[in-house]
Design a protein around this motif. Structure first.
Motif, short mmCIF file in Angstrom:
data_model
loop_
_atom_site.label_atom_id
_atom_site.label_comp_id
_atom_site.label_asym_id
_atom_site.label_seq_id
_atom_site.Cartn_x
_atom_site.Cartn_y
_atom_site.Cartn_z
N ASN A 143 0.78 -1.23 0.00
CA ASN A 143 0.00 0.00 0.00
C ASN A 143 0.82 1.29 0.00
O ASN A 143 0.31 2.34 -0.37
N ASP A 144 2.09 1.21 0.41
CA ASP A 144 2.87 2.45 0.45
C ASP A 144 3.20 2.97 -0.94
O ASP A 144 3.54 4.16 -1.10
N ARG A 145 3.10 2.09 -1.97
CA ARG A 145 3.40 2.53 -3.34
C ARG A 145 2.38 1.96 -4.32
O ARG A 145 2.71 1.58 -5.45
N GLU A 146 1.14 1.91 -3.91
CA GLU A 146 0.12 1.33 -4.80
C GLU A 146 -0.46 2.41 -5.72
O GLU A 146 -0.57 3.57 -5.35
N ILE A 147 -0.82 1.99 -6.92
CA ILE A 147 -1.46 2.90 -7.88
C ILE A 147 -2.66 2.24 -8.54
O ILE A 147 -2.94 2.46 -9.71
N VAL A 148 -3.37 1.41 -7.74
CA VAL A 148 -4.48 0.66 -8.33
C VAL A 148 -5.79 0.79 -7.56
O VAL A 148 -6.85 0.50 -8.10
N ASN A 149 -5.73 1.21 -6.31
CA ASN A 149 -6.95 1.25 -5.51
C ASN A 149 -7.20 2.64 -4.92
O ASN A 149 -7.60 3.54 -5.64
N MET A 150 -6.97 2.84 -3.63
CA MET A 150 -7.33 4.10 -2.99
C MET A 150 -6.54 5.29 -3.54
O MET A 150 -7.06 6.41 -3.59
N THR A 151 -5.31 5.06 -3.96
CA THR A 151 -4.54 6.16 -4.58
C THR A 151 -5.27 6.68 -5.81
O THR A 151 -5.35 7.90 -6.04
N VAL A 152 -5.81 5.77 -6.61
CA VAL A 152 -6.53 6.16 -7.82
C VAL A 152 -7.84 6.86 -7.46
O VAL A 152 -8.22 7.86 -8.08
N GLU A 154 -8.40 8.61 -4.91
CA GLU A 154 -8.05 9.96 -4.44
C GLU A 154 -7.66 10.86 -5.61
O GLU A 154 -8.06 12.03 -5.66
N LEU A 155 -6.89 10.32 -6.56
CA LEU A 155 -6.50 11.12 -7.73
C LEU A 155 -7.73 11.54 -8.54
O LEU A 155 -7.82 12.66 -9.02
N ALA A 156 -8.67 10.61 -8.70
CA ALA A 156 -9.89 10.92 -9.46
C ALA A 156 -10.91 11.66 -8.60
O ALA A 156 -11.83 12.29 -9.13
N ASP A 157 -10.72 11.55 -7.30
CA ASP A 157 -11.65 12.10 -6.31
C ASP A 157 -13.08 11.61 -6.56
O ASP A 157 -14.01 12.38 -6.83
N VAL A 158 -13.23 10.28 -6.45
CA VAL A 158 -14.54 9.65 -6.63
C VAL A 158 -14.83 8.77 -5.42
O VAL A 158 -13.91 8.30 -4.73
N PRO A 159 -16.11 8.53 -5.14
CA PRO A 159 -16.47 7.59 -4.06
C PRO A 159 -16.20 6.15 -4.48
O PRO A 159 -16.04 5.85 -5.68
N VAL A 160 -16.16 5.27 -3.49
CA VAL A 160 -15.81 3.86 -3.72
C VAL A 160 -16.97 2.97 -3.30
O VAL A 160 -17.62 3.21 -2.28
N VAL A 161 -17.21 1.94 -4.11
CA VAL A 161 -18.12 0.85 -3.75
C VAL A 161 -17.28 -0.40 -3.59
O VAL A 161 -16.47 -0.74 -4.45
N LEU A 162 -17.46 -1.09 -2.48
CA LEU A 162 -16.69 -2.30 -2.18
C LEU A 162 -17.52 -3.54 -2.50
O LEU A 162 -18.66 -3.66 -2.06
N VAL A 163 -16.93 -4.45 -3.26
CA VAL A 163 -17.62 -5.68 -3.70
C VAL A 163 -17.01 -6.89 -2.99
O VAL A 163 -15.78 -6.99 -2.87
#
Length: 498
Positions: A143-152, A154-163
């Motif tokens: 998670n300290d260098r991820e670019i696939v989940n919460m980092t994205v 935050e960059l897009a500034d969109v809400p998340v739905v968890l499946v």
């Protein structure tokens, strides 16, 4: 940016499936919507109209959204070619092979920048983006260098739905555990939960929904039923296993060699809809049996997978199968494996320049690996050598390193629209080799090949099944099924109020 991000508690919980459905639902409502996944790790890929390579899931999602796929929808594709190394495909073009550690250390900043620029590009072109996460958002070691989940997110500034996937068990622990492991600011971004692959009586689950909402403080947006044969192409080995778990028990037995680095296994999907065909994965000599036909699919590591075939006793089985009149087809890497000799001139397959190895030697050809990869959409027709009707067009795509040159003239299989000959057609179609992915998605050819087998077995020949016409219909059916069980108005409120 207006949009939503679909994350999962694990791999293969249905993120790709749900994003695909949402793309079609929104497109049907007149929304100019696009899919996005920052980074894929998959050998099941897709070639865009201009010859760029992206993850197959995003290509299919673009089709569901009724738009052309572009490299911006999946700017980074990691294609595993060994247990520790992957080829980096950056904005649709192959760059280099890196280990996981090298990728994290050398590529993270570049990855972050291309994710930002891709999101910006899509924001300028579309009204809404539906973003797919990867794996789980609480991979603590990454998670300290991820670019696939919460980092994205935050960059897009969109809400998340968890499946979460209820079919595999442990759904309550997976949801609650995932939310507990998120950082407080990340937890606030999760605005909805979806439970996928539910079987049985829904009324027995109503109390559980109430418990989950009370425990997490997050609304359940839907409990989606387990949908058989939804035909949304998967990305990974888990998807491959599930694809064949519901195979037909037909009179024609097709054995698919299960290569460790199998790629573009969507090539095999049309056989699942032929009622008299049974298709199964084979990893070793003990599983081979007595099939009517063998398919060696594509691979990201041809020489490594050739060695695996030998180590598991399958080379002898394949040779004996052909000697006894059985059919065999090699696609891309499978075609290379069947050739007489493979020369890794550039070291692009093994990392060892000029490495040589004998193939299975069922196709009179020599394969040489070079540095540059071919990625093209192709139109072809049968070569005049085949005695098949040359006015029938076939469509597919190339994704391969290397070139295979026949050492025997007059036995090419196809003629591409750029006038290049492709493949091998031997013994009146008993032995087939080609670089054309999605060969068997061409209904006339698939039926022609299966009728050769039917005739040999004394079975009645059949008319072609038009699988291709189901493609758009499946998106419509998928959209209706998901819409039925999803609180779509609540999801739209979450998007619009963010």
């Amino acid at each position: 940016m207006k949009g939503i991000m679909i994350q999962g508690t694990a791999s293969d919980v249905g993120k790709s499936f749900i994003v695909t459905a949402l793309c079609r639902i929104l497109a049907n409502e007149g929304v100019k919507v696009t899919p996005f996944k920052s980074q894929n790790m998959s050998n099941n890929s897709y070639v865009t109209k201009d010859g760029k390579e992206i993850g197959r899931a995003q290509g299919i999602q673009a089709e569901a959204a009724k738009i052309e796929a572009t490299e911006w929808m999946n700017p980074i594709l990691l294609k595993p070619c060994s247990d520790q190394h992957s080829e980096i495909v950056y904005l649709g073009k192959a760059l280099e092979m890196l280990s996981g550690r090298e990728y994290r250390e050398k590529f993270y900043e570049n990855g972050l920048e291309v994710v930002k620029s891709s999101l910006k590009q899509l924001e300028n072109e579309f009204d809404m983006v539906v973003i797919e996460g990867a794996g789980s958002p609480v991979e603590i070691n990454l998670n300290d260098r991820e670019i696939v989940n919460m980092t994205v997110a935050e960059l897009a500034d969109v809400p998340v739905v968890l499946v979460a996937d209820i079919d595999r068990g442990g759904v309550f622990a997976s949801i609650v555990g995932t939310i507990e492991l998120l950082e407080p600011n990340e937890r606030k971004r999760v605005r909805g939960l979806i439970i996928n692959k539910f079987r049985g009586d829904f009324t027995l689950f109503e109390d559980a929904i109430q418990w989950l909402e009370n425990r997490t403080g997050i609304p359940i947006l839907g409990v989606l039923p387990y949908i058989e044969n939804h035909m949304v192409d998967g990305e990974d080995s888990l998807s491959l296993q599930s694809m064949f778990s519901n195979r037909n028990k037909g009179a024609i037995d097709i054995a698919v060699i299960h290569l460790p680095f199998i790629s573009n296994f969507s090539d095999l999907e049309p056989f699942l809809y032929e009622e008299d065909v049974s298709i199964r994965l084979v990893k070793c000599e003990e599983e081979f049996g007595n099939p009517d036909a063998v398919i060696i699919p594509g691979t990201k590591s041809t020489i490594s997978d050739l060695k695996n075939i030998r180590e598991n006793g399958l080379e002898f089985c394949i040779r004996k199968h052909v000697e006894n009149g059985g059919f065999i087809a090699g696609i891309c890497g499978g075609y290379q494996i069947l050739s007489e000799e493979i020369i890794d001139e550039a070291g692009s397959d093994t990392g060892m320049p000029n490495y040589k190895i004998n193939g299975i030697e069922l196709i009179p050809a020599i394969t040489t690996f070079y540095r540059e990869k071919e990625t093209n959409r192709m139109v072809a027709h049968y070569h005049e050598n085949t005695s098949l009707p040359t006015n029938h067009l076939l469509e597919g795509y190339e994704i391969h390193l290397g070139k295979t040159v026949l050492t025997k003239q007059g036995c090419s299989f196809l003629l591409f629209n750029n006038d290049e000959e492709d493949g091998y057609f031997g013994n009146n179609g008993q032995i087939i080799g080609t670089y054309l992915h999605h060969l068997f998605h061409n209904d006339e050819w698939r039926n022609q090949w299966l009728n050769m087998i039917r005739k040999q077995k004394g079975l009645p020949i059949k008319e072609a099944i038009n699988i291709r016409k189901y493609k758009d219909e499946r998106f419509e059916k998928l959209a209706l099924q998901v819409k039925k069980y999803l609180k779509l108005d609540l999801l739209k409120d979450i998007i619009n109020q963010w």
